[in-house]
Design a protein around this motif. Structure first.
Motif, PDB file in Angstrom:
ATOM      1  N   GLN A   1      86.229  20.749  61.096  1.00 17.02           N
ATOM      2  CA  GLN A   1      85.227  21.008  60.064  1.00 17.02           C
ATOM      3  C   GLN A   1      84.266  22.131  60.485  1.00 17.02           C
ATOM      4  O   GLN A   1      83.869  22.953  59.661  1.00 17.02           O
ATOM      5  N   LYS A   2      83.941  22.209  61.768  1.00 22.18           N
ATOM      6  CA  LYS A   2      83.042  23.275  62.263  1.00 22.18           C
ATOM      7  C   LYS A   2      83.679  24.659  62.142  1.00 22.18           C
ATOM      8  O   LYS A   2      82.975  25.662  62.064  1.00 22.18           O
ATOM      9  N   LYS A   3      84.997  24.726  62.141  1.00 15.09           N
ATOM     10  CA  LYS A   3      85.694  26.004  62.006  1.00 15.09           C
ATOM     11  C   LYS A   3      85.573  26.564  60.589  1.00 15.09           C
ATOM     12  O   LYS A   3      85.871  27.731  60.348  1.00 15.09           O
ATOM     13  N   ILE A   4      85.150  25.713  59.655  1.00 18.03           N
ATOM     14  CA  ILE A   4      84.977  26.128  58.255  1.00 18.03           C
ATOM     15  C   ILE A   4      83.547  25.760  57.852  1.00 18.03           C
ATOM     16  O   ILE A   4      83.327  24.784  57.137  1.00 18.03           O
ATOM     17  N   PRO A   5      82.556  26.522  58.315  1.00 19.89           N
ATOM     18  CA  PRO A   5      81.161  26.120  58.135  1.00 19.89           C
ATOM     19  C   PRO A   5      80.719  25.975  56.674  1.00 19.89           C
ATOM     20  O   PRO A   5      79.799  25.221  56.387  1.00 19.89           O
ATOM     21  N   GLU A   6      81.383  26.652  55.745  1.00 14.95           N
ATOM     22  CA  GLU A   6      80.965  26.609  54.343  1.00 14.95           C
ATOM     23  C   GLU A   6      81.390  25.327  53.632  1.00 14.95           C
ATOM     24  O   GLU A   6      80.928  25.049  52.530  1.00 14.95           O
ATOM     25  N   ILE A   7      82.285  24.547  54.210  1.00 13.56           N
ATOM     26  CA  ILE A   7      82.831  23.373  53.519  1.00 13.56           C
ATOM     27  C   ILE A   7      81.880  22.177  53.670  1.00 13.56           C
ATOM     28  O   ILE A   7      81.351  21.929  54.748  1.00 13.56           O
ATOM     29  N   SER A   8      81.664  21.466  52.578  1.00 10.96           N
ATOM     30  CA  SER A   8      80.820  20.266  52.623  1.00 10.96           C
ATOM     31  C   SER A   8      81.621  19.093  53.196  1.00 10.96           C
ATOM     32  O   SER A   8      82.857  19.115  53.200  1.00 10.96           O
ATOM     33  N   ASN A   9      80.910  18.064  53.651  1.00 13.35           N
ATOM     34  CA  ASN A   9      81.588  16.864  54.159  1.00 13.35           C
ATOM     35  C   ASN A   9      82.503  16.272  53.104  1.00 13.35           C
ATOM     36  O   ASN A   9      83.641  15.897  53.390  1.00 13.35           O
ATOM     37  N   LYS A  10      81.991  16.157  51.884  1.00 11.99           N
ATOM     38  CA  LYS A  10      82.763  15.561  50.790  1.00 11.99           C
ATOM     39  C   LYS A  10      84.041  16.359  50.515  1.00 11.99           C
ATOM     40  O   LYS A  10      85.122  15.795  50.382  1.00 11.99           O
ATOM     41  N   MET A  11      83.908  17.679  50.447  1.00 10.01           N
ATOM     42  CA  MET A  11      85.073  18.522  50.154  1.00 10.01           C
ATOM     43  C   MET A  11      86.056  18.510  51.321  1.00 10.01           C
ATOM     44  O   MET A  11      87.274  18.507  51.116  1.00 10.01           O
ATOM     45  N   PHE A  12      85.562  18.475  52.556  1.00 12.54           N
ATOM     46  CA  PHE A  12      86.439  18.398  53.716  1.00 12.54           C
ATOM     47  C   PHE A  12      87.277  17.126  53.651  1.00 12.54           C
ATOM     48  O   PHE A  12      88.499  17.159  53.790  1.00 12.54           O
ATOM     49  N   THR A  13      86.602  15.996  53.416  1.00  7.78           N
ATOM     50  CA  THR A  13      87.296  14.704  53.355  1.00  7.78           C
ATOM     51  C   THR A  13      88.327  14.692  52.238  1.00  7.78           C
ATOM     52  O   THR A  13      89.473  14.265  52.439  1.00  7.78           O
ATOM     53  N   GLN A  14      87.946  15.180  51.077  1.00  3.51           N
ATOM     54  CA  GLN A  14      88.870  15.208  49.938  1.00  3.51           C
ATOM     55  C   GLN A  14      90.074  16.102  50.229  1.00  3.51           C
ATOM     56  O   GLN A  14      91.214  15.744  49.935  1.00  3.51           O
ATOM     57  N   THR A  15      89.828  17.254  50.848  1.00  3.89           N
ATOM     58  CA  THR A  15      90.908  18.206  51.121  1.00  3.89           C
ATOM     59  C   THR A  15      91.884  17.664  52.159  1.00  3.89           C
ATOM     60  O   THR A  15      93.101  17.760  51.966  1.00  3.89           O
ATOM     61  N   VAL A  16      91.380  17.092  53.261  1.00  6.23           N
ATOM     62  CA  VAL A  16      92.314  16.561  54.264  1.00  6.23           C
ATOM     63  C   VAL A  16      93.085  15.367  53.705  1.00  6.23           C
ATOM     64  O   VAL A  16      94.262  15.188  54.038  1.00  6.23           O
ATOM     65  N   ARG A  17      92.460  14.575  52.843  1.00  7.19           N
ATOM     66  CA  ARG A  17      93.190  13.471  52.208  1.00  7.19           C
ATOM     67  C   ARG A  17      94.320  13.988  51.338  1.00  7.19           C
ATOM     68  O   ARG A  17      95.425  13.445  51.343  1.00  7.19           O
ATOM     69  N   ASP A  18      94.041  15.043  50.556  1.00 11.37           N
ATOM     70  CA  ASP A  18      95.083  15.649  49.712  1.00 11.37           C
ATOM     71  C   ASP A  18      96.223  16.198  50.565  1.00 11.37           C
ATOM     72  O   ASP A  18      97.403  15.995  50.252  1.00 11.37           O
TER      73      ASP A  18
END
Length: 102
Positions: free
Chosen positions: A38-55
């Motif tokens: 997640q730190k490698k993509i600083p612009e991504i929110s926690n919610k969007m990170f979680t949703q994206t990795v789940r997808d």
């Protein structure tokens, strides 16, 4: 004609969001802990990170391993299917590097 009869449409449905290619690209070198990824993509929110990795996990492109420690440690890595996107991801990266220099 079915919507998914176009191969490019099929592919874009799998990886065509803003964040999916970035997560996949950062996993090309190997598995990463959730926080590091997640730190490698600083612009991504926690919610969007979680949703994206789940997808990505649901689509079989990445795997998620939870280690039984406190605090919980989660690691993501590419599956064989995810690794098969390496040439596409590296080509996109190369194109972007060349294009932004022009």
């Amino acid at each position: 004609m079915k919507e998914n009869s176009c191969p490019l449409n099929y592919t874009m449905n799998l990886i065509g969001t803003k964040w999916k290619p970035l997560i996949l690209f950062h996993l090309l070198e190997g598995g990463l802990r959730s926080g590091i990824l997640q730190k490698k993509i600083p612009e991504i929110s926690n919610k969007m990170f979680t949703q994206t990795v789940r997808d990505l996990e649901k689509d079989g492109l990445i795997s998620r391993k939870v280690f039984p420690v406190v605090p919980p440690k989660v690691e993501y890595r590419l599956t064989t299917r995810g690794k098969s996107l390496e040439n596409i991801l590296r080509s996109l990266d190369k194109w972007g590097l060349e294009d932004c220099q022009n």
